[in-house]
Every structure is written in structure tokens, then in C-alpha cells.
Design a protein around this motif. Structure first.
Motif, PDB file in Angstrom:
ATOM      1  N   TYR A  24       0.837  -1.212   0.000  1.00  9.83           N
ATOM      2  CA  TYR A  24       0.000   0.000   0.000  1.00  9.83           C
ATOM      3  C   TYR A  24       0.870   1.260   0.000  1.00  9.83           C
ATOM      4  CZ  TYR A  24      -3.164   3.570   1.917  1.00  9.83           C
ATOM      5  OH  TYR A  24      -3.868   4.720   2.133  1.00  9.83           O
ATOM      6  N   HIS A  25       1.891   1.282   0.842  1.00 10.78           N
ATOM      7  CA  HIS A  25       2.683   2.501   0.979  1.00 10.78           C
ATOM      8  C   HIS A  25       3.647   2.716  -0.183  1.00 10.78           C
ATOM      9  CE1 HIS A  25       1.176   2.326   5.164  1.00 10.78           C
ATOM     10  NE2 HIS A  25       1.222   3.635   5.037  1.00 10.78           N
ATOM     11  N   LEU A  26       4.154   1.632  -0.780  1.00  9.85           N
ATOM     12  CA  LEU A  26       4.952   1.809  -1.991  1.00  9.85           C
ATOM     13  C   LEU A  26       4.080   2.379  -3.104  1.00  9.85           C
ATOM     14  CD1 LEU A  26       7.193  -1.399  -2.051  1.00  9.85           C
ATOM     15  CD2 LEU A  26       7.945   0.962  -1.673  1.00  9.85           C
ATOM     16  N   ALA A  27       2.843   1.900  -3.190  1.00 14.42           N
ATOM     17  CA  ALA A  27       1.922   2.453  -4.183  1.00 14.42           C
ATOM     18  C   ALA A  27       1.661   3.932  -3.916  1.00 14.42           C
ATOM     19  CB  ALA A  27       0.610   1.664  -4.185  1.00 14.42           C
ATOM     20  N   GLN A  28       1.540   4.287  -2.640  1.00 14.88           N
ATOM     21  CA  GLN A  28       1.340   5.695  -2.292  1.00 14.88           C
ATOM     22  C   GLN A  28       2.537   6.549  -2.726  1.00 14.88           C
ATOM     23  OE1 GLN A  28      -2.114   5.606  -1.499  1.00 14.88           O
ATOM     24  NE2 GLN A  28      -1.579   7.113   0.051  1.00 14.88           N
ATOM     25  N   LYS A  29       3.720   5.943  -2.753  1.00 16.52           N
ATOM     26  CA  LYS A  29       4.924   6.664  -3.193  1.00 16.52           C
ATOM     27  C   LYS A  29       5.052   6.688  -4.709  1.00 16.52           C
ATOM     28  CE  LYS A  29       7.502   8.104  -0.737  1.00 16.52           C
ATOM     29  NZ  LYS A  29       7.527   9.400  -0.017  1.00 16.52           N
ATOM     30  N   GLY A  30       4.106   6.092  -5.402  1.00 17.85           N
ATOM     31  CA  GLY A  30       4.142   6.119  -6.853  1.00 17.85           C
ATOM     32  C   GLY A  30       4.764   4.905  -7.502  1.00 17.85           C
ATOM     33  N   TRP A  31       5.092   3.880  -6.705  1.00 20.52           N
ATOM     34  CA  TRP A  31       5.637   2.641  -7.276  1.00 20.52           C
ATOM     35  C   TRP A  31       4.470   1.835  -7.840  1.00 20.52           C
ATOM     36  CZ3 TRP A  31      10.457   0.008  -4.915  1.00 20.52           C
ATOM     37  CH2 TRP A  31      11.401   0.966  -4.518  1.00 20.52           C
ATOM     38  N   ARG A  32       4.427   1.654  -9.148  1.00 24.64           N
ATOM     39  CA  ARG A  32       3.309   0.936  -9.760  1.00 24.64           C
ATOM     40  C   ARG A  32       3.648  -0.533 -10.042  1.00 24.64           C
ATOM     41  NH1 ARG A  32       1.303   4.350  -7.648  1.00 24.64           N
ATOM     42  NH2 ARG A  32       0.186   6.159  -8.452  1.00 24.64           N
ATOM     43  N   ASN A 351       6.487  -9.746  17.108  1.00 21.19           N
ATOM     44  CA  ASN A 351       6.354  -9.939  18.554  1.00 21.19           C
ATOM     45  C   ASN A 351       4.956  -9.630  19.092  1.00 21.19           C
ATOM     46  OD1 ASN A 351       9.410 -10.313  19.202  1.00 21.19           O
ATOM     47  ND2 ASN A 351       9.326  -8.411  18.012  1.00 21.19           N
ATOM     48  N   SER A 352       3.947 -10.073  18.366  1.00 24.64           N
ATOM     49  CA  SER A 352       2.542  -9.901  18.781  1.00 24.64           C
ATOM     50  C   SER A 352       2.058  -8.457  18.792  1.00 24.64           C
ATOM     51  CB  SER A 352       2.283 -10.543  20.154  1.00 24.64           C
ATOM     52  OG  SER A 352       2.164 -11.943  20.024  1.00 24.64           O
ATOM     53  N   ILE A 353       2.803  -7.544  18.177  1.00 26.73           N
ATOM     54  CA  ILE A 353       2.291  -6.169  18.041  1.00 26.73           C
ATOM     55  C   ILE A 353       2.231  -5.789  16.565  1.00 26.73           C
ATOM     56  CG2 ILE A 353       3.007  -5.389  20.329  1.00 26.73           C
ATOM     57  CD1 ILE A 353       5.381  -3.935  18.883  1.00 26.73           C
ATOM     58  N   GLY A 354       2.006  -6.783  15.720  1.00 32.43           N
ATOM     59  CA  GLY A 354       2.022  -6.538  14.283  1.00 32.43           C
ATOM     60  C   GLY A 354       0.913  -5.633  13.801  1.00 32.43           C
ATOM     61  N   ILE A 355      -0.267  -5.729  14.395  1.00 33.38           N
ATOM     62  CA  ILE A 355      -1.378  -4.904  13.917  1.00 33.38           C
ATOM     63  C   ILE A 355      -1.125  -3.441  14.246  1.00 33.38           C
ATOM     64  CG2 ILE A 355      -3.876  -4.582  13.936  1.00 33.38           C
ATOM     65  CD1 ILE A 355      -2.817  -7.269  12.752  1.00 33.38           C
ATOM     66  N   GLN A 356      -0.730  -3.155  15.485  1.00 33.45           N
ATOM     67  CA  GLN A 356      -0.505  -1.762  15.841  1.00 33.45           C
ATOM     68  C   GLN A 356       0.740  -1.196  15.151  1.00 33.45           C
ATOM     69  OE1 GLN A 356       0.065  -1.891  20.169  1.00 33.45           O
ATOM     70  NE2 GLN A 356       2.192  -1.320  19.878  1.00 33.45           N
ATOM     71  N   SER A 357       1.646  -2.059  14.710  1.00 28.43           N
ATOM     72  CA  SER A 357       2.896  -1.586  14.122  1.00 28.43           C
ATOM     73  C   SER A 357       2.872  -1.530  12.609  1.00 28.43           C
ATOM     74  CB  SER A 357       4.043  -2.505  14.553  1.00 28.43           C
ATOM     75  OG  SER A 357       4.164  -2.590  15.944  1.00 28.43           O
ATOM     76  N   ALA A 358       2.035  -2.324  11.966  1.00 24.07           N
ATOM     77  CA  ALA A 358       2.160  -2.551  10.522  1.00 24.07           C
ATOM     78  C   ALA A 358       1.987  -1.284   9.700  1.00 24.07           C
ATOM     79  CB  ALA A 358       1.155  -3.613  10.075  1.00 24.07           C
ATOM     80  N   GLY A 359       1.032  -0.458  10.058  1.00 29.51           N
ATOM     81  CA  GLY A 359       0.814   0.757   9.271  1.00 29.51           C
ATOM     82  C   GLY A 359       2.054   1.635   9.263  1.00 29.51           C
ATOM     83  N   GLY A 360       2.584   1.915  10.439  1.00 31.14           N
ATOM     84  CA  GLY A 360       3.766   2.770  10.534  1.00 31.14           C
ATOM     85  C   GLY A 360       5.001   2.120   9.965  1.00 31.14           C
ATOM     86  N   ALA A 361       5.173   0.825  10.220  1.00 31.64           N
ATOM     87  CA  ALA A 361       6.350   0.138   9.700  1.00 31.64           C
ATOM     88  C   ALA A 361       6.344   0.109   8.177  1.00 31.64           C
ATOM     89  CB  ALA A 361       6.406  -1.286  10.254  1.00 31.64           C
ATOM     90  N   GLY A 362       5.179  -0.137   7.577  1.00 29.20           N
ATOM     91  CA  GLY A 362       5.085  -0.124   6.122  1.00 29.20           C
ATOM     92  C   GLY A 362       5.381   1.248   5.552  1.00 29.20           C
ATOM     93  N   MET A 363       4.895   2.284   6.215  1.00 28.14           N
ATOM     94  CA  MET A 363       5.164   3.648   5.765  1.00 28.14           C
ATOM     95  C   MET A 363       6.655   3.954   5.823  1.00 28.14           C
ATOM     96  SD  MET A 363       6.059   6.779   7.335  1.00 28.14           S
ATOM     97  CE  MET A 363       5.292   6.832   8.957  1.00 28.14           C
ATOM     98  N   ALA A 364       7.290   3.612   6.968  1.00 22.13           N
ATOM     99  CA  ALA A 364       8.705   3.934   7.148  1.00 22.13           C
ATOM    100  C   ALA A 364       9.580   3.177   6.145  1.00 22.13           C
ATOM    101  CB  ALA A 364       9.137   3.612   8.578  1.00 22.13           C
ATOM    102  N   LEU A 365       9.282   1.888   5.930  1.00 27.02           N
ATOM    103  CA  LEU A 365      10.099   1.112   5.006  1.00 27.02           C
ATOM    104  C   LEU A 365       9.911   1.598   3.571  1.00 27.02           C
ATOM    105  CD1 LEU A 365      12.139  -1.119   4.707  1.00 27.02           C
ATOM    106  CD2 LEU A 365      10.264  -2.761   4.506  1.00 27.02           C
ATOM    107  N   ALA A 366       8.699   1.960   3.207  1.00 20.66           N
ATOM    108  CA  ALA A 366       8.468   2.492   1.855  1.00 20.66           C
ATOM    109  C   ALA A 366       9.252   3.777   1.637  1.00 20.66           C
ATOM    110  CB  ALA A 366       6.968   2.722   1.637  1.00 20.66           C
TER     111      ALA A 366
END
Length: 814
Positions: A24-32, A351-366
Motif C-alpha cells: 500500500y505505501h509503496l503504491a502511495q509513493k508512486g511505485w506501480r 512480537n505480537s504487536i504486528g497490527i498496531q505496528s504494521a501501518g507505521g512500519a510499512g510507511m517507514a520502510l516504503a
């Protein structure tokens, strides 16, 4: 069934919540031209059975920032994609049954203020009012976070997948990755199989989002991803009449969390003795699967839950669930570029916090993948913090038994891991143990942190107050300030750079001048393009063509990786020499006397001034001594090959005993460096802290040829500083500072303590932290009134831009 493309800019492997977030976040950065490959169905690994708790407060500002971003994203996804994520802000309550836990919660509430998160300390009666069914008779209080919430894990992932598809990302389910084509440090193609069909996708980047398969996939991709699956248990009750909507509840002293959902309660646990799973590999057909029930294992948790929520005694269990989650050796997830490869990235091990972390982690890695630079400091989770041995399967299984439970254990300062110990030992280890050393562990190294006195139990007893070793460290501190002490620094990284272009290479990555005389020691930083600090090191010129770069133990691999990625075609070789040399620090005003007792060499200022190294004889051995200090005293770091290390230590230690000195631990080193105002990488200085604002401009030489970060340094000098790293000393000698306590300037929170320790010589707790100062002079900055908030209470402090101890650095040069 759509065909897979022959090429992609990025191939994401794994269709759980983090893989969907990154797409999702790579797409937001324009990666098609992004492809996501999922071996079975989206969310079918561990995402689908997650509890869906979405908290805001983490242990650092940037991790908190990422968690807060996740919550905002999940709230907005429904409008964007039309899929409901189930996100709602229910608030959360964390409770304390012990005085230590209560102090931890109050300190966390103060930290939340510094990070911009609303946190309200609440009384037992307040807890009861918000959670009427709860037995609060033995509770001492708690903290309420209004912005916390919960959501539907599968729908969150599917909403991000839909958002990614809408912007052109191609997602293929039932498509297994069977192998890759590697060429040196790059993956050139990913091989796949879908039913009877197979093929390959060439790619610019490949990302390991494989969750509990991440370790296995990492090996395929030529990278080390240390994680281990563990069994995670929860129950879901039958409907409870008149339950109503409730905040998420954490009773961490009983290892349990409670989540209300549609009139039922989900009760889960992070028990202290976890059950690793999948040691022989995750089954090939695993999909939306549960693990066998183990009621005996969960029963102690449930018994406490029935006491805590008496209504449970009359309520049936609708579901007993046991499913796998992946855990890392330090309970922080893995994010970033794999050190071993140039186009392999990782987002796994949550470590069992994937849901609360995934949005931010995906954004940061993208952001990182798109720009090639970390968007902000991600040192807490950067995969480069993991050392090669930590991928050992036996190590991972042993550590995982503890990692799960540590999520809800008391988070005491200085708490040491109890499992998977003794992997890396200095050759001095047994000598130090015989002398009463109490060891901590960092990057697998067993390091003497303090020394027990005769008759004293040689082990930690944890507390938020002064721990049982406080006076031991004070005695060691006094020895360094008044006499002489020895301590082991062998764990620090040692990277030899050698070749005809070693000097030019180091001058390009270091802020200081590297073309210095043989034997000269230079303190410097590796800077990024923005002037932030990527590494904090000393560099010793050993010869015309050879240098030794000394790094912190934890960041050795990250620093080596930074160097190798910037080496290019320079004619130089980088070799890790960490295990080849033992390092014994000899520090204190009487250090020269001690050295002269064991060596015929000349240690005078004329022959061996501060910032120089020389070859010497010690006893019957040979060594190299570096006249530098991280404790602010006269002293030498003695580098000796491991084969002669015990002989040299024995000679030094015999002289130390004759002089009435002490063996010292690294807690002493931290308290002494704090008095002297020396920065600690990863806390006081990071990749997002500008070298000038960190007060390290003296270590940067802009008059030399171009180097990474030079333009940013010149721009900052022209524009002026927007913040400064300030040193603080409490006026009250009793309280203790650790990390992240709010800094108040004239009554307003302006920052937080980046690191804290007790200044035994100066008689009070001390810390550092950044204070905004745009357009201000140093005098104007210091003219304000400053306080530090500790567990909700404010304490007056002195503020200084110079070290409180020996501000002119006369003692190291005596």
C-alpha cells in the motif's frame, strides 16, 4: 487467473498485514510495478488470528510515532477503500498490583507526555468506574490512554491490499516462492510456483514480509533474519449479559490482557515460560491453522482471570485458541535493508504487536526504499542491529522461551536476559568472574557490568530505585576519579581498514581529517547527507595504509555495513578484528603510575600525548596502547592479541592490587561518561540528530575535501541551530534518571531525556536531552528554568552546554 509479470521494481514475499501495508505505501509513493506473492491466502499465516489491539505508546518517540500513524491510517482506510477495518478508539487501562509496577506505569505516563500521547494516571476507583466487572481490591492504580483502540486484523490487511491494488500493485495468492537467483550481493530474480505453473520475476528489490517463515526465507535470500515462532494462547468467552463496550485492559502482573468484542471477552496471555513452535520448520500446508490446545499451560492464567473478573466463573468458554506468533531475540521487530545484501529488505518478527505496528512500519520502510535514506531514526528495529550468530536456531529457541513473557514482565532498568547466555565471552571472562564480576549481555557479549564485594551475592536485584549494585558502582566510580581502575572493553567493535586508498576512503565517510600522522587517534562521526550521525567512532592510524575503526559493540555490524556500502571501488579492505584483540582499559589519575610499573616504555605527555597510540612491552608480552578516554580521566586502552591477553591482564591486575585500585564494570563507564558529557550513540546521537546540534562540531573539519554530510554541515552553520543537546543535573540527590523523562522549560514540555545515569562524583542523577533553541543564543537558552518530570513529579535541575565535570578536559591530558 492473471499472469505474473516478468519483471517488478519490488517483489514483496508474504501477504500478512505488514506485506499488505508495504504494498500500500509503496503504491502511495508512486511505485506501480510492485508484485506481492502470497503462498496461500492473504492473512492466512498469523495476521488472521491476531487480537487486534492497537496501542499508541511505545518505548521510544519514533516507535510511538509509527504506532500513532497506524491508528490514523486504519481510521481512514474505510473511506478510501470501502472496507471496514473495525477500528475504534476504546481507550486502554494498564493496571498495577505492585509498587514497582505502579512506578513503571507512572514513568510511562510521564514519557507519554514527552511523546505527545495523552496518558492519565488513574486511581483504583477510577479503574472500577471504567471497568465495572473488575475486582480491584488489590490494585494500586493504573494509567488510562484514551487514544488506544482495537480493530479487525484481517480487514485491516485486506483494506490495505485493496488500496494497493487500486494504485496498480499486483497481488498473487496461492503462489509459492521456490527460490531466487543471486548474483553477489543482489537478488536478480524470484522463482515462483502456482499449482502446475512456474516461472521467474526479475526484480530491483525483494522484501521479506514472510512473518514466521521469515528466518527460512531470509536464508534463501542470503540474509539473516533472527526470529522464532511461539505458541500464543487466548480464549473467547460466551456472551456476557450487560457487558457493554469496555476499554482494552492489561493486567500485566498477571500476564493477561482483556478485550471486549460484541458482548464477549477475549482474554490472552504473555506468560513467562513460553512454548517455542516450529523448530523443525513451519508445515508446508499451514493456512488459517490452529495449534493443539494446551489447557494445562493456560490454566494458571485463567485462574487469575476468574479472580480478576468474577463474572467469568459463570461464563462459558466459546473458543480456546492457540496460534503461532514470531518473536525476535530483543522483542523488537525487524525492519530495513539486510546487511548482507544490497537489494533485500526485511519487515518481519513483530512480537505480537504486528497490527498496531504494521501501518507505521510499512510507511517507514516504503520511505526508506524510495529515498535510499531512513526517514528518521529506526535504530530500535533496524535489522542491522542483529549479529550473525543470532540466526542460530538453538539460540533462537532458547531466547524465545523468555522473549514472549518479557512483553508483560516488569521493564526494570538494566534488566538482563536470562536465556541464551554465554555465547560470546572475552578471554578475560573467567578471570573477571573469579573477582566477583556480574555480567550483562549485549549483542551476545558477556560484559562485566559491576563487581560484587566479598560476601555479596553476585547477581542483579531489580528495582526502579537504587539497585543492589548502586554502591558498588559508586566505589568503582570513585576509583576512576581518585586512583585507578581496570575494565574490559573487548566487546567494542574493531574494524581494520587497509589498502592504498584507505585514507581517501575514510576521509570520504568521516567528518574529521583522516590524513594524520601514524599513531594518531581521531574522534569522528560517519554522517549522512543531512548531517545526521550514522556512527560515532574513533579511528587510529596504524600505518601509511592501515587504520583501526573502533565502534560500539551493538552497532559493529551496522557500522561495518555502512562502510562497505560506501566503499565502492576504493582500493581498501575492511576486516572485522573484534575477536582478535582484547582491550583492557586502565583509567584514573594514577593510570600512568600503573603503566610504568608493568612496562619499560615511556608514557609521558612528551612521548605519548593524549590522542596517540604506541607499541609497548607489558610483562613479557607486546601490546598497543591508545591514550583515549570515555570516562574523562588520564588513561590508556591496552590492545593485546588474544593469545597474550591473560598474561597482560595478570600483570596489570597485580599492579592494580598493589596500588589499591579496583576492577570496574561498564555501569561505572556510563556514569563517568555522563558526568563528562560524552554522548552515547543510539540515545543521545542518532541518524536524525545533526552533528552541530549534538554539540560535536569540533569533530568536523569542513576545510578538507568533500565528505558525506559536508554540505549539510555548512548549511546548518549558515542557518543556525534549531535545537541543542543540553546536559542536566538534578538538584535533589535522591531521584534517578533513566531515559525519556520529560524536560520542562519554564513549565512547558520541550523534550525528553535521551540518556540518564547517576553522577556519583557530582552527587546527583544526570541526563542529556535536546531543547529547541531556534533564533536563541546559548545564554538565552540557559537563562530559563528547567525541570525534569519523573513518575509524575517535577524536579528542579541545573542545565549546561558544557560538561559538569572537567569542562576544559584537563584531566585526560595531565
Amino acid at each position: 487467473m492473471p499472469n505474473l509479470p516478468p519483471h517488478a521494481r519490488a517483489v514483496i514475499i508474504g501477504g500478512g498485514v505488514i506485506g499488505c501495508s508495504l504494498a500500500y505505501h509503496l503504491a502511495q509513493k508512486g511505485w506501480r510495478d510492485v508484485v506481492l506473492l502470497e503462498r496461500k491466502q492473504l492473512t492466512s499465516g498469523t495476521t488472521w488470528h491476531a487480537a487486534g489491539l492497537i496501542g499508541q505508546l511505545r518505548a521510544s518517540q519514533n516507535m510511538t510515532r509509527l504506532a500513532a500513524y497506524s491508528a490514523e491510517l486504519y481510521q481512514a482506510l474505510e473511506q478510501e477503500t470501502g472496507l471496514q477495518t473495525g477500528f475504534r478508539r476504546t481507550g486502554s487501562i494498564s493496571t498495577a498490583l505492585t509498587a514497582d509496577r505502579h512506578e513503571e506505569l507512572l514513568r510511562q505516563a510521564s514519557m507519554a507526555r514527552a511523546f505527545g500521547v495523552e496518558a492519565e494516571p488513574i486511581s483504583t476507583s477510577d479503574i472500577k468506574a471504567r471497568y465495572p466487572h473488575l475486582n480491584t481490591s488489590d490494585m494500586l492504580g493504573g494509567v488510562y490512554l484514551a487514544s488506544d483502540g482495537q480493530g479487525d486484523p484481517s480487514n485491516i490487511a485486506l483494506a490495505m491490499a485493496k488500496g494497493a491494488r487500486q494504485k496498480g500493485v499486483k497481488i498473487f495468492e496461492q503462489t509459492e516462492v521456490t527460490g531466487v537467483t543471486r548474483n553477489g550481493r543482489r537478488v536478480e530474480a524470484v522463482h515462483w510456483q502456482r499449482g502446475e505453473e512456474s516461472g521467474s520475476i526479475t526484480c530491483d528489490h525483494v522484501v521479506n514480509c514472510a512473518g514466521m517463515w521469515g528466518h527460512q526465507l531470509g536464508r534463501m535470500l542470503g540474509s539473516n533474519v533472527p526470529l522464532q515462532a511461539c505458541e500464543h494462547f487466548y480464549i473467547v468467552t460466551e456472551t456476557i449479559p450487560d457487558l457493554g463496550q469496555l476499554p482494552v485492559l492489561r493486567v500485566t502482573d498477571e500476564c493477561a490482557y482483556y478485550k471486549e468484542d460484541a458482548g464477549k471477552l477475549l482474554i490472552g496471555a504473555f506468560e513467562p515460560n513460553a512454548k517455542p513452535w516450529g523448530m523443525g520448520g513451519i508445515p508446508k500446508d499451514f493456512e488459517f491453522d490452529q495449534l493443539p490446545e494446551d489447557f494445562d499451560h493456560f490454566e494458571p492464567i485463567l485462574e487469575k482471570a476468574v479472580n480478576r473478573m468474577p463474572v467469568l466463573a459463570q461464563t462459558g468458554i466459546h473458543t480456546f485458541f492457540n496460534g503461532p506468533e514470531s518473536f525476535t531475540p530483543d522483542d523488537a521487530y525487524h525492519l530495513g535493508q539486510a546487511p548482507e545484501m544490497d537489494n533485500v529488505w526485511v519487515a518481519a518478527g513483530f512480537n505480537s504487536i504486528g497490527i498496531q505496528s504494521a501501518g507505521g512500519a510499512g510507511m517507514a520502510l516504503a520511505e526508506w526504499m524510495d529515498s535510499g535514506e531512513k526517514p528518521f531514526d529506526l535504530g530500535d528495529v533496524d535489522i542491522a542491529r542483529m549479529h550473525p550468530f543470532q540466526g542460530n536456531r538453538h539460540y533462537l529457541v532458547e531466547r524465545a522461551k523468555e522473549s514472549l513473557g518479557l512483553l508483560y514482565a516488569d521493564h526494570y532498568p538494566f534488566r538482563q536476559k536470562a536465556t541464551a547466555r554465554g555465547v560470546r565471552r572475552s578471554v578475560l571472562h573467567d578471570r573477571l568472574a573469579d573477582e566477583g564480576a556480574v555480567f550483562g549481555e549485549l549483542a551476545g557479549w558477556e560484559r562485566a557490568n559491576w563487581f560484587a564485594n566479598p560476601g555479596q551475592t553476585a547477581e542483579y536485584r531489580y528495582s526502579w530505585k537504587r539497585q543492589n549494585w548502586f554502591e558498588n558502582a559508586a566505589q568503582e566510580h570513585r576509583a576512576i576519579r581518585e586512583n585507578v581502575g581496570l575494565y574490559d572493553m573487548s566487546s567494542f567493535g574493531k574494524l581494520r581498514v587497509e589498502g592504498p586508498e584507505a585514507c581517501a576512503f575514510l576521509n570520504r565517510i568521516c567528518g574529521a581529517e583522516m590524513d594524520v600522522a601514524n599513531g594518531r587517534i581521531v574522534y569522528t562521526q560517519f554522517l549522512n547527507a543531512g548531517g545526521g550521525i550514522e556512527a560515532d567512532v574513533t579511528v587510529t592510524r596504524l600505518s601509511e595504509t592501515a587504520y583501526l575503526v573502533v565502534t560500539p559493540a551493538l552497532t559493529r555490524l551496522a557500522d561495518e555495513t555502512w562502510m562497505r556500502r560506501h566503499l565502492g571501488d576504493a582500493r581498501a579492505v575492511i576486516t572485522d578484528m573484534t575477536a582478535a584483540e582484547t582491550v583492557i582499559a586502565v583509567m584514573g589519575p594514577n593510570a600512568r603510575d600503573l603503566m610504568q610499573r608493568v612496562s619499560p616504555n615511556d608514557f609521558s605527555n612528551a612521548n605519548n600525548p593524549f590522542g596517540t597510540a604506541q607499541q609497548v612491552e607489558i610483562g613479557m608480552a607486546l601490546a598497543r596502547v591508545h591514550r583515549v578516554s570515555y570516562v574523562g580521566e588520564l588513561g590508556w586502552e591496552v590492545y593485546v592479541s588474544t593469545d597474550m591477553a591473560l598474561h597482560v591482564f595478570d600483570a596489570l591486575n597485580t599492579a592494580r592490587v598493589e596500588m589499591g585500585g579496583r576492577l570496574c564494570g561498564l555501569h561505572m563507564m556510563d556514569s563517568c561518561r555522563m558526568e563528562k558529557g560524552f554522548r552515547h550513540f543510539g540515545h543521545d546521537i542518532t541518524c536524525e540528530d545533526h552533528v552541530l546540534e549534538a554539540g560535536l562540531g569540533f569533530a568536523v573539519k569542513t576545510d578538507k575535501a568533500d565528505f558525506i554530510g559536508r554540505d549539510a554541515v555548512l548549511r546548518k552553520r549558515e542557518a543556525g541551530l534549531s535545537k541543542r543537546l543540553v546536559q542536566f543535573k538534578l538538584r535533589d540527590p535522591a531521584p534517578l534518571l533513566y531515559h525519556a523523562e520529560p524536560i520542562l522549560r519554564d513549565g512547558q514540555v520541550v523534550g525528553y531525556i535521551t540518556s540518564g545515569s547517576y553522577g556519583h562524583h557530582l552527587g546527583a542523577a544526570m541526563g542529556m536531552g535536546y531543547v529547541p533553541c531556534e533564533g536563541e543564543t546559548a545564554a538565552e537558552l540557559l537563562a530559563s528554568t528547567y525541570e525534569i518530570e519523573i513518575a509524575g513529579e517535577r524536579f528542579a535541575v541545573e542545565a549546561s552546554l558544557k560538561p559538569f565535570y572537567d569542562p576544559k578536559s584537563e584531566r585526560v591530558r595531565q
